[in-house]
Design a protein around this motif. Sequence first.
Motif, PDB file in Angstrom:
ATOM      1  N   VAL A 104       0.843  -1.202   0.000  1.00  0.00           N
ATOM      2  CA  VAL A 104       0.000   0.000   0.000  1.00  0.00           C
ATOM      3  C   VAL A 104       0.880   1.254   0.000  1.00  0.00           C
ATOM      4  O   VAL A 104       0.613   2.226  -0.719  1.00  0.00           O
ATOM      5  N   VAL A 105       1.945   1.221   0.790  1.00  0.00           N
ATOM      6  CA  VAL A 105       2.869   2.364   0.839  1.00  0.00           C
ATOM      7  C   VAL A 105       3.465   2.624  -0.539  1.00  0.00           C
ATOM      8  O   VAL A 105       3.520   3.774  -1.006  1.00  0.00           O
ATOM      9  N   LYS A 106       3.906   1.570  -1.206  1.00  0.00           N
ATOM     10  CA  LYS A 106       4.505   1.723  -2.533  1.00  0.00           C
ATOM     11  C   LYS A 106       3.497   2.254  -3.542  1.00  0.00           C
ATOM     12  O   LYS A 106       3.815   3.087  -4.384  1.00  0.00           O
ATOM     13  N   ARG A 107       2.258   1.729  -3.454  1.00  0.00           N
ATOM     14  CA  ARG A 107       1.230   2.195  -4.386  1.00  0.00           C
ATOM     15  C   ARG A 107       0.932   3.673  -4.193  1.00  0.00           C
ATOM     16  O   ARG A 107       0.810   4.431  -5.165  1.00  0.00           O
ATOM     17  N   ARG A 108       0.836   4.093  -2.938  1.00  0.00           N
ATOM     18  CA  ARG A 108       0.562   5.512  -2.670  1.00  0.00           C
ATOM     19  C   ARG A 108       1.713   6.389  -3.133  1.00  0.00           C
ATOM     20  O   ARG A 108       1.505   7.481  -3.666  1.00  0.00           O
ATOM     21  N   SER A 109       2.929   5.921  -2.929  1.00  0.00           N
ATOM     22  CA  SER A 109       4.090   6.689  -3.366  1.00  0.00           C
ATOM     23  C   SER A 109       4.081   6.869  -4.883  1.00  0.00           C
ATOM     24  O   SER A 109       4.336   7.965  -5.391  1.00  0.00           O
ATOM     25  N   ARG A 110       3.774   5.794  -5.611  1.00  0.00           N
ATOM     26  CA  ARG A 110       3.713   5.894  -7.079  1.00  0.00           C
ATOM     27  C   ARG A 110       2.593   6.824  -7.515  1.00  0.00           C
ATOM     28  O   ARG A 110       2.771   7.627  -8.440  1.00  0.00           O
ATOM     29  N   GLU A 111       1.445   6.718  -6.864  1.00  0.00           N
ATOM     30  CA  GLU A 111       0.306   7.559  -7.245  1.00  0.00           C
ATOM     31  C   GLU A 111       0.623   9.038  -7.034  1.00  0.00           C
ATOM     32  O   GLU A 111       0.361   9.878  -7.903  1.00  0.00           O
ATOM     33  N   LEU A 112       1.195   9.366  -5.887  1.00  0.00           N
ATOM     34  CA  LEU A 112       1.527  10.764  -5.610  1.00  0.00           C
ATOM     35  C   LEU A 112       2.607  11.268  -6.562  1.00  0.00           C
ATOM     36  O   LEU A 112       2.555  12.418  -7.026  1.00  0.00           O
ATOM     37  N   THR A 113       3.567  10.412  -6.879  1.00  0.00           N
ATOM     38  CA  THR A 113       4.612  10.794  -7.832  1.00  0.00           C
ATOM     39  C   THR A 113       4.017  11.084  -9.198  1.00  0.00           C
ATOM     40  O   THR A 113       4.390  12.070  -9.858  1.00  0.00           O
ATOM     41  N   ASN A 114       3.078  10.264  -9.642  1.00  0.00           N
ATOM     42  CA  ASN A 114       2.431  10.497 -10.938  1.00  0.00           C
ATOM     43  C   ASN A 114       1.676  11.812 -10.945  1.00  0.00           C
ATOM     44  O   ASN A 114       1.682  12.548 -11.952  1.00  0.00           O
ATOM     45  N   VAL A 115       1.000  12.114  -9.840  1.00  0.00           N
ATOM     46  CA  VAL A 115       0.284  13.397  -9.749  1.00  0.00           C
ATOM     47  C   VAL A 115       1.266  14.551  -9.843  1.00  0.00           C
ATOM     48  O   VAL A 115       1.070  15.496 -10.616  1.00  0.00           O
ATOM     49  N   PHE A 116       2.329  14.481  -9.073  1.00  0.00           N
ATOM     50  CA  PHE A 116       3.313  15.559  -9.065  1.00  0.00           C
ATOM     51  C   PHE A 116       3.962  15.742 -10.434  1.00  0.00           C
ATOM     52  O   PHE A 116       4.155  16.869 -10.911  1.00  0.00           O
ATOM     53  N   GLU A 117       4.298  14.651 -11.093  1.00  0.00           N
ATOM     54  CA  GLU A 117       4.977  14.748 -12.381  1.00  0.00           C
ATOM     55  C   GLU A 117       4.060  15.215 -13.505  1.00  0.00           C
ATOM     56  O   GLU A 117       4.533  15.546 -14.597  1.00  0.00           O
ATOM     57  N   SER A 118       2.772  15.270 -13.232  1.00  0.00           N
ATOM     58  CA  SER A 118       1.840  15.776 -14.250  1.00  0.00           C
ATOM     59  C   SER A 118       1.833  17.294 -14.325  1.00  0.00           C
ATOM     60  O   SER A 118       1.319  17.873 -15.282  1.00  0.00           O
ATOM     61  N   PHE A 119       2.420  17.960 -13.341  1.00  0.00           N
ATOM     62  CA  PHE A 119       2.452  19.416 -13.323  1.00  0.00           C
ATOM     63  C   PHE A 119       3.501  19.922 -14.327  1.00  0.00           C
ATOM     64  O   PHE A 119       4.499  19.265 -14.612  1.00  0.00           O
ATOM     65  N   THR A 120       3.263  21.122 -14.831  1.00  0.00           N
ATOM     66  CA  THR A 120       4.246  21.802 -15.693  1.00  0.00           C
ATOM     67  C   THR A 120       4.526  23.171 -15.081  1.00  0.00           C
ATOM     68  O   THR A 120       4.016  24.192 -15.547  1.00  0.00           O
ATOM     69  N   PRO A 121       5.329  23.202 -14.032  1.00  0.00           N
ATOM     70  CA  PRO A 121       5.479  24.433 -13.248  1.00  0.00           C
ATOM     71  C   PRO A 121       6.158  25.583 -13.974  1.00  0.00           C
ATOM     72  O   PRO A 121       5.979  26.735 -13.585  1.00  0.00           O
ATOM     73  N   TYR A 122       6.918  25.291 -15.031  1.00  0.00           N
ATOM     74  CA  TYR A 122       7.681  26.359 -15.669  1.00  0.00           C
ATOM     75  C   TYR A 122       7.118  26.781 -17.023  1.00  0.00           C
ATOM     76  O   TYR A 122       7.748  27.558 -17.744  1.00  0.00           O
ATOM     77  N   SER A 123       5.950  26.261 -17.372  1.00  0.00           N
ATOM     78  CA  SER A 123       5.342  26.655 -18.643  1.00  0.00           C
ATOM     79  C   SER A 123       5.023  28.146 -18.605  1.00  0.00           C
ATOM     80  O   SER A 123       4.616  28.693 -17.581  1.00  0.00           O
TER      81      SER A 123
END
Length: 609
Positions: free
Chosen positions: A392-411
């Motif tokens: 469960v910990v690994k799944r949550r870590s992957r999910e949060l990472t995917n959310v974070f990596e979907s951002f484009t902060p410097y566009s």
Amino acid sequence: MEDIEDLLIGSATPPGFRLPLAAAVGVGTKRNQLSSSSLSPSPAIPGTQTIFIKTFGCSHNQSDSEYMAGQLSAFGYSLSDDPDHADLWLINTCTVKSPSQSAMDTIISKGKSSNKPLVVAGCVPQGSRDLKELEGISIVGVQQIDRVVEIVEETLKGHEVRLLTRKKLPALDLPKVRKNKFVEILPINVGCLGACTYCKTKHARGHLGSYTIDSLVGRVKSVISEGVKEIWLSSEDTGAYGRDIGVNLPTLLNALVAELPADASTMLRIGMTNPPYILEHLKEIAEILRHPCVYSFLHVPVQSGSDTILSAMNREYTVSEFRTVVDTLTELVPEMQIATDIICGFPGETDEDFLQTINLIKEYKLPQVHISQFYPRPGTPAARMKKVPSNVVKRRSRELTNVFESFTPYSGMEGKVERIWITDIASDGVHLVGHTKGYIQVLVLAPDNMLGTSAMVKITSVGRWSVFGDVIETVNPVSDNKALNKLVPNQDCGNSAKTGGFSEEPEYCACGNDICCGQGTLENNDNSRGSAVPQNQSKRNFIGWMLRKREHLHKTVESELASGSVKKQEGIMRKWDFVDKVLLGGISISILTIMALVVAVMFRVIWSQ
């Protein structure tokens, strides 16, 4: 034996007691290599051996390693980044996560099997001195780094020595060999006031102990005179500074800012601060972050978006208070950039708790978020709590990472003109690394002599972790690089190369410690630095780029050969890489062109007769 003081029995002088070699102070890498290779010193002569330093953990640990390296160098020891050819290994450890301690165990085991004398420093021996892995090994505590020479000398003589008793903070004016000669990591205090249930660092670093404002101001004056261009304030909690000595962080920051050059040639970066200790100073902190000589950047760990979990962590603030910090600083400071930390899978974290964390990260879309899984540290209250299943910990870590990596902060930055401060070489070995006022990483193609300067750049393209820019003009050229190199050892500043006898395991500390190794980005940030360069950039400084690329490729192959990952004969017989071919082709074309011109001139002379 229990302590190095035991060695004083029957001795007229303290062990290793002698004056430093004046000629060795500030000695650079070249001299060190010469002394270790050509002099072939006798192991019995103190100060003639070669030391390999391995550093794990945060920027505070890096600063400690630089201080220890400086003292060893001042006493004549050579520093090497080659462990096999070193006479002693000095391992500076981190206790934040299990992987760090496992890596420490591995290198200790390797050292023992190679019969290398070992000295272990840092948070692991200070917080867990009775570990089985440390049996038979000399250890030095986090507040005894000023006595590292004694420890090393006695260990080389075959003694096991331990020095862990806290007495006073090490002086700030000790000799120092910086990993990056343009960056000073300045510890402003050690320890903290918190009691987080998961944190082992408090066991090692102890209760808050702050340096005086006068001592810190003096250090800032000194490093500016040595050519330092960035000063990173580091501690376990910058915001708590001074509460043990009757002052506060804004008072310190104002005193330090007053010493910075008016042309902003040297910048100040404020280190990690937990929310509780800056809430009462938000407006003062915002004013300082607006100063032209201070990066508009702050690392504020939140760790979870759930108040229930924050309470279980004993973090002493709520999600609402974290929001207040972020909202206030974002409103009052132009270009403000905030980094944060998240721990996934803390004991008791439910799906609802995790969803609140996801929603918090989605709401703020912070450009820098370090996501770590919970690691139970022995001796902490959290280690005794009921754990969330590892899958469960690994799944949550992957999910949060995917959310974070979907951002484009410097566009949207394309086409903007920004001032940057250039202090490093990217891990691709090609680009130089600069940072904007908001500490956004900018990669530029520029000659190496621009290291340590400030420049105006036009942003040409953006990536997920960095932006690319073209240099328009230099703002603060380094007027005398030779003088600077006399003051600070001439080291390769590249992130990918081990430098000046240092070897690091960069780590972003789950305890909320300062951003490790300075970049303040997600763990896989380095992968982006080697990304393709936009076409319009690759035409600039082409020869310098090709030479740096060639050097980087050759260093990579040499490193692989040294580590045994590539067979030696294959490395020797390998085909020339692309860069070598291009360089050789260019030289060949030039020679042929010259020959053709000579022949043409000769024919013309003959026909004219």
